[in-house]
Design an enzyme around this catalytic site. Structure first.
Site, mmCIF file in Angstrom:
data_model
loop_
_atom_site.group_PDB
_atom_site.id
_atom_site.type_symbol
_atom_site.label_atom_id
_atom_site.label_comp_id
_atom_site.label_asym_id
_atom_site.label_seq_id
_atom_site.Cartn_x
_atom_site.Cartn_y
_atom_site.Cartn_z
ATOM 1 N N ASP A 1 -2.378 -5.624 -11.634
ATOM 2 C CA ASP A 1 -0.785 -6.034 -10.607
ATOM 3 C C ASP A 1 -0.017 -5.062 -10.663
ATOM 4 O O ASP A 1 0.356 -4.621 -12.292
ATOM 5 C CB ASP A 1 -0.376 -7.528 -10.897
ATOM 6 N N ASP B 1 -2.943 -8.518 -2.628
ATOM 7 C CA ASP B 1 -2.279 -10.039 -2.040
ATOM 8 C C ASP B 1 -1.901 -9.871 -1.133
ATOM 9 O O ASP B 1 -1.009 -10.462 -0.454
ATOM 10 C CB ASP B 1 -1.122 -10.167 -3.593
#
Length: 214
Positions: A111, A127
């Site tokens: 991330d 995401d």
């Protein structure tokens, strides 16, 4: 074909962005728009947005099964879904595959997108794809049902109109038949019947005269 392109592009963009982050800013941060958002390298062992941390194995199995189910739904019900709905489902699949690749080959998900103006979990392109796809799919389902409901009401109204029109036509035909019967009953007698009636009257008059003469 469109769904395959969406899935391919979503996974490609997700993986390329993660490769860039790992190469350019491994375990570091980069300010893009100070106070708004930036890039922060994070190794996420949980689900999307950091949910269920340190559950990589379970999430890997669940994600793999979910991808199989979603692909089956996309193929099985492709004709029933609108184009908007199919794109939404394809985006969800792309997001799931993007993070699944990380879990299988890295043991964690990379991330890096950090919203600095609010307290929120660091996330990635996969995401974003999954979130946008879910919104698109919900919109397609909601508005698709509304459109279907309006179509059914319109069809019912059309059928009612056809039945009413048929009834009106039947009433007009019955009225025309009744008028024809009335006209037939009031029609003058034929000439032969008139001649027979005149002959009968003349015979009655002659018999009356002979009676008076006697």
């Amino acid at each position: 074909m469109l769904e395959c392109i969406v899935v391919f592009l979503g996974v490609l963009l997700d993986q390329l962005s993660k490769l860039w982050v790992v190469d350019a800013m491994y375990q570091s941060s980069m300010a893009v728009w100070p106070g708004v958002f930036g890039f922060t390298y994070v190794e996420n062992t949980g689900a999307a947005f950091g949910v269920l941390g340190k559950s990589t194995l379970v999430l890997t199995v669940v994600s793999a099964l979910a991808m199989v189910v979603l692909c089956f739904v996309l193929v099985k019900f492709r004709k029933e879904l609108s184009k908007f709905g199919r794109v939404g489902l394809a985006l969800i699949i792309a997001g799931g595959l993007g993070n699944l690749i990380d879990r299988v080959f890295l043991g964690y998900v990379v991330d890096f997108i950090n919203l600095e103006f609010m307290h929120f979990a660091v996330f990635n392109v996969a995401d974003i794809c999954a979130t946008v796809g879910t919104i698109c799919l919900l919109i397609a389902i909601i508005f698709g049902e509304r459109k279907k409901g309006k179509g059914e009401l319109s069809a019912d109204g059309e059928r009612d109109g056809q039945i009413s029109g048929a009834a009106d036509q039947g009433g007009e035909a019955a009225g025309a038949a009744g008028k024809a019967e009335d006209t037939h009953s009031e029609a003058p007698e034929p000439p032969a019947a008139q001649a027979d009636a005149a002959g009968s009257q003349a015979g009655e008059d002659g018999a009356a005269d002979r009676g008076h003469g006697a």
